[in-house]
Design a protein around this motif. Structure first.
Motif, PDB file in Angstrom:
ATOM      1  N   SER A  56      87.059  41.114  18.109  1.00 53.91           N
ATOM      2  CA  SER A  56      87.137  42.546  18.380  1.00 53.91           C
ATOM      3  C   SER A  56      88.027  42.805  19.588  1.00 53.91           C
ATOM      4  CB  SER A  56      85.738  43.128  18.625  1.00 53.91           C
ATOM      5  OG  SER A  56      85.169  42.583  19.791  1.00 53.91           O
ATOM      6  N   PHE A  57      88.525  44.024  19.680  1.00 51.13           N
ATOM      7  CA  PHE A  57      89.247  44.461  20.861  1.00 51.13           C
ATOM      8  C   PHE A  57      88.611  45.759  21.322  1.00 51.13           C
ATOM      9  CE2 PHE A  57      91.269  47.330  17.970  1.00 51.13           C
ATOM     10  CZ  PHE A  57      91.693  48.400  18.745  1.00 51.13           C
ATOM     11  N   GLY A  58      88.824  46.088  22.588  1.00 55.46           N
ATOM     12  CA  GLY A  58      88.214  47.306  23.091  1.00 55.46           C
ATOM     13  C   GLY A  58      88.682  47.672  24.475  1.00 55.46           C
ATOM     14  N   PHE A  59      87.959  48.612  25.050  1.00 56.45           N
ATOM     15  CA  PHE A  59      88.266  49.134  26.366  1.00 56.45           C
ATOM     16  C   PHE A  59      86.971  49.265  27.153  1.00 56.45           C
ATOM     17  CE2 PHE A  59      91.194  50.851  23.235  1.00 56.45           C
ATOM     18  CZ  PHE A  59      92.411  50.424  23.742  1.00 56.45           C
ATOM     19  N   VAL A  60      87.069  49.053  28.451  1.00 55.26           N
ATOM     20  CA  VAL A  60      85.908  49.190  29.335  1.00 55.26           C
ATOM     21  C   VAL A  60      86.366  49.883  30.619  1.00 55.26           C
ATOM     22  CG1 VAL A  60      86.188  46.885  30.347  1.00 55.26           C
ATOM     23  CG2 VAL A  60      83.974  47.987  30.423  1.00 55.26           C
ATOM     24  N   SER A  61      85.524  50.768  31.126  1.00 52.81           N
ATOM     25  CA  SER A  61      85.824  51.397  32.407  1.00 52.81           C
ATOM     26  C   SER A  61      84.551  51.460  33.239  1.00 52.81           C
ATOM     27  CB  SER A  61      86.417  52.789  32.225  1.00 52.81           C
ATOM     28  OG  SER A  61      85.470  53.653  31.661  1.00 52.81           O
ATOM     29  N   THR A  62      84.742  51.385  34.544  1.00 49.37           N
ATOM     30  CA  THR A  62      83.628  51.473  35.480  1.00 49.37           C
ATOM     31  C   THR A  62      83.980  52.465  36.580  1.00 49.37           C
ATOM     32  OG1 THR A  62      84.477  49.617  36.778  1.00 49.37           O
ATOM     33  CG2 THR A  62      82.822  49.117  35.120  1.00 49.37           C
ATOM     34  N   TYR A  63      82.951  53.103  37.089  1.00 49.05           N
ATOM     35  CA  TYR A  63      83.111  53.975  38.242  1.00 49.05           C
ATOM     36  C   TYR A  63      81.933  53.728  39.165  1.00 49.05           C
ATOM     37  CZ  TYR A  63      83.954  57.936  41.232  1.00 49.05           C
ATOM     38  OH  TYR A  63      84.210  58.726  42.330  1.00 49.05           O
ATOM     39  N   LEU A  64      82.238  53.385  40.409  1.00 52.13           N
ATOM     40  CA  LEU A  64      81.191  53.085  41.377  1.00 52.13           C
ATOM     41  C   LEU A  64      80.725  54.374  42.041  1.00 52.13           C
ATOM     42  CD1 LEU A  64      82.724  49.890  42.978  1.00 52.13           C
ATOM     43  CD2 LEU A  64      80.932  50.052  41.259  1.00 52.13           C
ATOM     44  N   LEU A  65      79.461  54.679  41.895  1.00 54.74           N
ATOM     45  CA  LEU A  65      78.886  55.890  42.472  1.00 54.74           C
ATOM     46  C   LEU A  65      78.425  55.651  43.907  1.00 54.74           C
ATOM     47  CD1 LEU A  65      76.793  56.942  39.390  1.00 54.74           C
ATOM     48  CD2 LEU A  65      78.930  57.955  40.149  1.00 54.74           C
TER      49      LEU A  65
END
Length: 175
Positions: A56-65
């Motif tokens: 599979s392929f994909g995308f991931v994003s994170t945001y530090l609160l």
């Protein structure tokens, strides 16, 4: 005692009715959860698209609160820094990724173990995770990510935020 019996019933019901975690080409998985790491915590969202039986392929994003402000001396800066807050780019990361989905290889259809590689705004790295589906549309996931090659300037006191081992866990959805 009623709470214990209810909990045991729900857990056993979830394991008995568990569904296939990865079905291959055309499969779409969405993960939403908490991102835990040194110096901050936040949210992570990812989507994976099945390309083949085990790929599979994909995308991931994170945001530090929640991020710790920086106080003190940093590297070769001769003046002390007081209560410096991270910018948006220090808190945010986005990555493209590929994964090998191993549920059919390990022989447990309800559990998808997926190691892989990712290329992001701050580094080239790797991840290993697992998803378990209780129903056809809902499950849980956990994931460990780590950098292999970091790029960018090490002169920023928040450089380490997106260049370290991260741990994520949360809910997984089948679309």
């Amino acid at each position: 005692m009623k709470k214990v019996i209810t909990l045991l019933f729900l857990v056993s019901f979830g394991f008995i009715n568990a569904q296939k975690a990865f079905s291959g080409k055309g499969d779409i998985k969405v993960n939403v959860g908490a991102n835990l790491q040194d110096g901050g915590s936040g949210i992570q969202g990812s989507v994976d698209f099945g390309l083949g039986e085990n790929f599979s392929f994909g995308f991931v994003s994170t945001y530090l609160l929640g991020v710790d402000n920086f106080n003190g001396y940093y590297r070769n800066v001769p003046t002390e820094i007081y209560d410096q807050k991270p910018d948006f780019i220090d808190r945010f990361d986005a990555k493209a990724r590929i994964s090998a989905n191993l549920s059919s290889v390990i022989g447990i259809e309800q559990l998808d173990v997926y190691p892989g590689l990712n290329l992001g705004l701050h580094n080239f790295g790797a991840h290993v995770g697992g998803r378990y589906f209780f129903t056809d549309g809902f499950g849980v996931f956990t994931e460990l990510g780590f950098p292999i090659a970091k790029y960018g300037s090490n002169n920023d006191p928040f450089y380490h935020l997106n260049n370290q081992v991260t741990f994520s866990l949360g809910a997984s959805f089948n679309l």
